[in-house]
Design an enzyme around this catalytic site. Structure first.
Site, PDB file in Angstrom:
ATOM      1  N   LEU A   1      50.384  -3.359  53.431  1.00  0.00           N
ATOM      2  CA  LEU A   1      51.416  -3.836  52.512  1.00  0.00           C
ATOM      3  C   LEU A   1      51.687  -2.849  51.387  1.00  0.00           C
ATOM      4  CD1 LEU A   1      50.384  -7.605  52.167  1.00  0.00           C
ATOM      5  CD2 LEU A   1      52.221  -6.647  53.566  1.00  0.00           C
ATOM      6  N   GLY A   2      50.690  -2.083  51.006  1.00  0.00           N
ATOM      7  CA  GLY A   2      50.875  -1.124  49.926  1.00  0.00           C
ATOM      8  C   GLY A   2      49.548  -0.552  49.483  1.00  0.00           C
ATOM      9  N   ILE A   3      49.624   0.425  48.583  1.00  0.00           N
ATOM     10  CA  ILE A   3      48.441   1.093  48.056  1.00  0.00           C
ATOM     11  C   ILE A   3      48.413   0.900  46.549  1.00  0.00           C
ATOM     12  CG2 ILE A   3      47.239   3.294  47.784  1.00  0.00           C
ATOM     13  CD1 ILE A   3      48.522   4.228  50.346  1.00  0.00           C
ATOM     14  N   GLY A   4      47.304   0.366  46.041  1.00  0.00           N
ATOM     15  CA  GLY A   4      47.160   0.129  44.617  1.00  0.00           C
ATOM     16  C   GLY A   4      46.311   1.188  43.956  1.00  0.00           C
TER      17      GLY A   4
ATOM     18  N   TYR B   1      43.221   1.086  43.044  1.00  0.00           N
ATOM     19  CA  TYR B   1      41.840   1.190  43.495  1.00  0.00           C
ATOM     20  C   TYR B   1      41.669   0.934  44.985  1.00  0.00           C
ATOM     21  CZ  TYR B   1      39.787   1.691  38.882  1.00  0.00           C
ATOM     22  OH  TYR B   1      39.422   2.171  37.652  1.00  0.00           O
ATOM     23  N   GLY B   2      42.719   0.669  45.707  1.00  0.00           N
ATOM     24  CA  GLY B   2      42.550   0.418  47.127  1.00  0.00           C
ATOM     25  C   GLY B   2      43.859   0.114  47.820  1.00  0.00           C
ATOM     26  N   THR B   3      43.740  -0.216  49.095  1.00  0.00           N
ATOM     27  CA  THR B   3      44.892  -0.482  49.949  1.00  0.00           C
ATOM     28  C   THR B   3      44.947  -1.968  50.284  1.00  0.00           C
ATOM     29  OG1 THR B   3      44.625   1.717  50.915  1.00  0.00           O
ATOM     30  CG2 THR B   3      46.046   0.179  52.085  1.00  0.00           C
TER      31      THR B   3
ATOM     32  N   LYS C   1      42.630  -6.815  50.185  1.00  0.00           N
ATOM     33  CA  LYS C   1      42.566  -5.593  49.385  1.00  0.00           C
ATOM     34  C   LYS C   1      41.249  -4.876  49.663  1.00  0.00           C
ATOM     35  CE  LYS C   1      42.684  -3.989  44.576  1.00  0.00           C
ATOM     36  NZ  LYS C   1      42.761  -4.433  43.167  1.00  0.00           N
TER      37      LYS C   1
ATOM     38  N   ASP D   1      47.571  -3.868  33.213  1.00  0.00           N
ATOM     39  CA  ASP D   1      48.389  -3.199  34.229  1.00  0.00           C
ATOM     40  C   ASP D   1      49.557  -4.094  34.638  1.00  0.00           C
ATOM     41  OD1 ASP D   1      49.042  -1.010  35.773  1.00  0.00           O
ATOM     42  OD2 ASP D   1      47.884  -1.685  37.502  1.00  0.00           O
TER      43      ASP D   1
END
EC number: 2.7.11.-
Length: 708
Positions: A354-357, A359-361, A376, A472
């Site tokens: 779904l996406g990359i944050g 601290y993780g994917t 996550k 954030d």
């Protein structure tokens, strides 16, 4: 006669002498032959059969008498130690499966205590029917039900952790369990076990449920000389009291270190692949770079290596016990087996991403109960990541608000911690504002999302003790559920506020474009840092523009600066999202201007000039309820969605919001007309400073003594 007798005696004597010589020769042959036989026998010992079905194990492991560490090969062609399945062997450990059993007696563990192996201190046994509390952790039955999917055990059972304290800082002297140790645990049943190990140089911890880690050795110390050439010999202090050792190939060599000598790994430039010029060029580059850097880093690297080597085992052991205790103690959060997480995401497939944050994917996954979830996976394998996941678990499990994303569970079995959230099918607010998903959101829905988000953040600031600062806040962290309700996500950068002070000194973290400029310069974190970030989100909602866009003119790259400039100079209409400008009625235009004024105050440089999140949420709620009734279809074009007739019939000058009435003047060509503010009780306007002493309870800041 005498002569004949004499001759006979001489012949007899010669025969006796010959007989003695033959005996001596025979004895010599027997002795030499026996010696030769022994030497030949030594060179032709019974071979070790390391094959079981399609599996081949390296020496000293195998399945015949010639193997120093012998396993059983089951009818299903699987390696076994008694009734326990061997799942993996490494250069220092044997991993054995130990499925949960509600009636397993401690004596049933005898096969795991052999002449050449025993459970190490890197295990925590889960015990039942204990007469006293063990020195380890105490695990609630619900935790075990979530992790191990139990159905048959009594939910009131007493489950305790039983571990050995690691008092040694030496890597090579790991302590071992013994049967005597287990018998003295004051427990009568052994339910299962958890094996743990360090992953990475910073001692991240991986937990393996229903597994036992056995340390292995061969008899005799390193001086016994059983290791082959090019090996590293490790002395082992066995639980039986005698010396033991293990052999392993040096770095760059391969083999088992015993019967299969360690040989240097072959380089790429060899045989048919040999291209002299290519290899020569690579060789010169490698040698030059290595020699140049080796002398500069050798001393420093050696120092840190020795320091880490001494401290890592103890730190790993204590970190594992802490992680296990904290995880087990928090029974409100479900713990998922790693295999279920892996299956839910199709092995963390790219198709499910779904996406990359930060601290993780994040992946989309489907659990065994057919529930869709967001998964996550944290990518940092270090102590900070471990603290991060435990921090996020604590935060998310302690808050409860309809507009905060809900944590369903987590997985801590492997080196990469995994968090499981409720799934949001309508993506993020950013995707809709940027038209990456759908054709755009109508103003009424944008206002609702903004109001719900503000309430969620205000809850974190004012309803939690101590307050929680998100740090954030951005449109990509505002998710939309099935009904387009707001859900604030990603507590990865959250920190607990301190009640005795109004700020926390810490390194700035967050996303460029959203970060409080005062926080970035002064390193002071407060509730007003979240207010600034939310002001940027309000600017996004009004304009539909990206927060940072290098395709815009130089002075307009930063959306916050652009919004402050346009709103402060009375040019709000120039930055309104074109999709909202298709058919604006009086109330819609008035509410957009009022929200813009609120965003302007949130984006004030000095934190004490910004409102609190509670004030922001209250104002947005008043705006939302002031002039329209939410009767809309999300399938309709944004421009065709208007406020109610009651709101449309009002003139802009009569549109009252709380104690304010906002007058929107005609836009002047020079775009310098001011916004006239008529207030029943408040003198505050867009141009006037928003002083916390007038309406905000947060007055104790570093800037409180600066004269205005």
């Amino acid at each position: 006669m005498l002569r004949s007798i004499f001759d006979f005696n001489q012949r007899s004597t010669k025969m006796v002498m010959i007989s003695h010589k033959l005996d001596l020769i025979l004895v010599f042959i027997i002795v030499i032959g026996g010696s030769i036989f022994r030497r030949v026998s030594a060179n032709f010992t019974v071979p070790c059969n390391g094959r079981c079905g399609g599996l081949t194990l390296p020496y000293p492991f195998g399945f015949s008498n010639g193997c120093s560490i012998r396993f059983d090969c089951s009818a299903a062609e699987k390696p076994m130690i008694g009734d326990f399945s061997v799942q993996n062997v490494t250069e220092n450990s044997i991993f054995v499966g130990l499925s949960h059993n509600c009636t397993r007696k401690i004596e049933d563990m005898n096969p795991l205590f052999g002449e050449n192996f025993a459970p190490t201190s890197e295990n925590s046994f889960l015990m039942e029917n204990c007469n006293r509390t063990t020195d380890g952790c105490s695990i609630k039955q619900k935790f075990l039900e979530n992790v191990l999917k139990l159905k048959s055990c009594d939910a009131t059972g007493n489950i305790s952790c039983f571990s050995l304290d690691s008092n040694s800082s030496s890597k090579n002297s790991a302590k071992f369990f013994s049967m005597k140790t287990l018998r003295n645990s004051s427990c009568s049943l052994l339910f299962s076990s958890i094996a743990f190990e360090s992953v990475g140089v910073n001692a991240g911890i991986a937990l393996e449920f229903e597994r036992v880690r056995l340390g292995w050795w061969l008899k005799g110390g390193c001086e016994s000389g059983t290791c082959a050439a090019n090996t590293d010999c490790t002395d082992v202090e066995t639980p039986h009291g005698y010396a033991g050792h293990r052999c392993s190939c040096l770095d760059g060599f391969h083999g088992d270190g015993y019967t299969n000598p360690c040989q240097r790994a072959l380089p790429e430039c060899r045989g048919s692949k040999l291209v002299w010029r290519h290899c020569r060029s690579n060789l010169i580059t490698i040698v030059g770079g290595t020699v140049g850097g080796a002398f500069l880093l050798a001393a420093l690297a050696f120092f840190f290596f020795c320091k880490r080597r001494r401290s890592t085992p103890l730190r790993s052991h204590l970190s594992a016990k802490r992680l296990l205790s904290e995880a087990a103690g928090n029974s409100s959060v479900a713990f998922f087996p790693y295999k279920e997480i892996e299956k839910a995401t199709d092995g963390f497939s790219e198709k499910q991403k779904l996406g990359i944050g930060a601290y993780g994917t994040v992946y989309r996954g489907k659990l065994q109960n057919d529930e869709w979830v967001a998964i996550k996976r944290l990518r940092h394998r270090d102590s900070e990541s471990l603290d991060q996941v435990m921090n996020e678990i604590k935060l998310l499990s302690s808050v409860s608000h309809p507009n905060l994303v809900r944590l369903l569970g987590c997985c801590i079995e492997q080196g990469d911690p995994v968090l499981v959230y409720e799934y949001m099918p309508n993506g993020t607010l950013s995707e809709h504002l940027q038209r990456d998903r759908g054709s755009g959101l109508p103003w009424t829905l944008r206002l609702t999302v903004a109001t719900q988000t503000a309430k969620a953040i205000a809850y974190l600031h004012s309803s939690m003790n101590p307050p929680i600062y998100h740090r954030d806040i951005k449109s990509t962290n505002i998710l939309l559920d099935y009904d387009f309700n707001s859900k604030v996500a990603d507590f990865g950068l959250s920190r607990l506020g301190m009640t005795e002070s109004s700020h926390i000194s810490t390194a700035p973290q967050g996303t460029p474009g959203y970060l409080d400029p005062q926080y970035h310069q002064c390193f002071h974190l407060s509730d007003k840092s979240d207010v600034y970030s939310f002001g940027v989100v309000l600017a996004e909602i009004i304009t539909g523009l990206k927060v940072v866009d290098f395709t815009r003119p130089h002075t307009e790259i930063n959306l916050a600066a652009l919004a402050v400039d346009k709103i402060g100079s009375g040019c709000i209409d120039e930055i309104i999202d074109p999709i909202l400008d298709l058919d604006l009625d009086a109330w819609t235009l008035s509410s957009i201007h009022t929200v813009a004024e609120l965003a302007f105050r949130c984006l004030a440089f000095h934190s004490d000039m910004r409102p609190t999140m509670t004030e922001v949420a209250d104002e947005l709620e008043q705006i939302r309820l002031s002039g329209w009734i939410p009767s809309m279809s999300l399938d309709s074009p944004a421009g065709s969605l208007r406020s109610s007739d009651r709101g449309s019939e009002r003139s802009v000058k009569q549109s009252s919001i709380g104690s304010r009435r906002v007058v929107i003047p005609q836009k002047q060509p020079d775009c310098l007309a001011s916004v006239e503010e008529i207030s029943d009780s408040s003198p505050i306007s867009v141009q006037d400073p928003w002083l916390s002493a007038q309406s905000s309870p947060s007055t104790n800041t570093l800037l409180g003594n600066i004269p205005r």
